[in-house]
Design a protein around this motif. Structure first.
Motif, short mmCIF file in Angstrom:
data_model
loop_
_atom_site.label_atom_id
_atom_site.label_comp_id
_atom_site.label_asym_id
_atom_site.label_seq_id
_atom_site.Cartn_x
_atom_site.Cartn_y
_atom_site.Cartn_z
N ARG A 130 10.30 -4.76 -4.90
CA ARG A 130 10.16 -5.86 -4.69
C ARG A 130 11.15 -6.29 -4.21
O ARG A 130 11.93 -6.80 -4.88
N ALA A 143 7.90 -7.37 10.00
CA ALA A 143 8.20 -8.37 9.43
C ALA A 143 9.11 -9.02 10.19
O ALA A 143 10.12 -9.17 10.70
N GLU A 147 11.21 -11.97 3.99
CA GLU A 147 10.23 -12.20 3.68
C GLU A 147 9.64 -10.85 3.00
O GLU A 147 10.79 -9.80 2.41
N ARG A 171 4.91 -4.35 4.07
CA ARG A 171 5.20 -6.08 4.27
C ARG A 171 4.12 -6.06 2.52
O ARG A 171 2.97 -5.18 2.50
N ALA A 173 2.49 -8.71 2.40
CA ALA A 173 1.22 -9.51 2.98
C ALA A 173 0.46 -8.25 2.92
O ALA A 173 -0.53 -8.77 2.92
N ARG A 174 0.87 -6.73 3.59
CA ARG A 174 -0.05 -6.70 3.98
C ARG A 174 -1.12 -5.53 2.36
O ARG A 174 -1.93 -4.74 3.14
N PRO A 176 -0.63 -6.71 -1.04
CA PRO A 176 -0.32 -7.59 -2.29
C PRO A 176 -0.84 -7.03 -3.20
O PRO A 176 0.51 -7.47 -3.86
#
Length: 268
Positions: A130, A143, A147, A171, A173-174, A176
């Motif tokens: 990450r 993105a 981020e 991402r 966020a997609r 987690p």
């Protein structure tokens, strides 16, 4: 005065029969002169069907004696057959390879494509990291620069044979919890669909031939000189939003790609 026998004109030289999918005239130039290694290669190729998949080829020394050529000539012929995926190394010997895997150029996962051919797909995780998204990656996955994004790298397997290398960027966020609830040897597309409710809508792909880097060749287990098929894919979800960027490297001796073309406008 020495008499010269005129050569037959290429137009009057009988041509080998056309075999669908094979090179025209079996790859022999019109003037009829072919390199010695190519003639040996053609003769070795002729015995592959008799040996069958997994059949052991005679040694270089035996082949050189059989065809009355040097071992280097035999070696060059074998090198080409290995690069074409018609032979493979097995221990200290050389055996007849099986047919290439056909992977469709479509929004289907690698797992689905391999299973359709009766092979067992698999993946071996190399790394999952990450990091802040760099600016040049951001547009392709929807993105913002900086981020958090995931990078997942996995070796592709078919019946436990290493056949490729895949890098996926998405991402955080997609997905987690990618690091905790995704089995890395399974299909990422299946995970997105079944666990997160994300379906793929469309993708842009670019296909090119490359040579693997020393690191890539080591991970896949191939010589650096082996041609590779490289696919860059930018995928979007069912709502048209950017989803992932994938760099997939496939062994040129083990893969071919297929697609179906349809006419959308009258042909010229």
């Amino acid at each position: 005065m020495q008499e010269h026998t005129p050569r037959p004109h290429p137009a009057h030289t009988p041509a080998p029969p056309h075999i669908p999918g094979a090179p025209v005239r079996s790859g022999i130039p019109e003037h009829g002169r072919i390199p010695k290694y190519y003639a040996v290669k053609a003769r070795i190729a002729g015995m592959l069907g008799e040996l069958g998949e997994g059949g052991v080829l005679p040694t270089e020394r035996d082949l050189a004696e059989r065809y009355e050529v040097s071992r280097e000539t035999v070696r060059q012929a074998l090198r080409e057959l290995l690069l074409e995926g018609r032979l493979r190394r097995a221990g200290r010997g050389t055996v007849v390879a099986g047919p290439k895997l056909e992977q469709p150029l479509s929004l289907a996962s690698y797992t689905e494509g391999v299973r359709r051919q009766g092979r067992r797909p698999g993946r071996q995780l190399i790394g999952l990291e990450r990091f802040p998204c760099p600016p040049d990656l951001a547009p392709g996955i929807g993105a913002e620069p900086g981020e958090p994004v995931w990078h997942m790298e996995r070796v592709l397997l078919a019946d436990d044979e290493r056949v490729g290398l895949e890098s996926t960027y998405v991402r955080v966020a997609r997905a987690p919890h990618l690091d905790s609830d995704f089995p890395p040897d399974s299909s990422f597309y299946g995970y997105l669909r079944e666990r997160l409710g994300i379906s793929f809508g469309e993708a842009d792909e670019r296909l090119e031939t490359v040579l693997a880097t020393p690191r890539e060749a080591l991970l896949i287990g191939t010589p650096p000189a082996l041609p590779m098929l490289l696919i860059h894919r930018f995928s979007r979800d069912q709502d048209g939003r950017p989803l992932e960027r994938v760099r997939s490297l496939y062994r040129g001796d083990r893969f071919s790609f297929t697609t179906r073309l349809t006419a959308t406008t009258p042909a010229d």
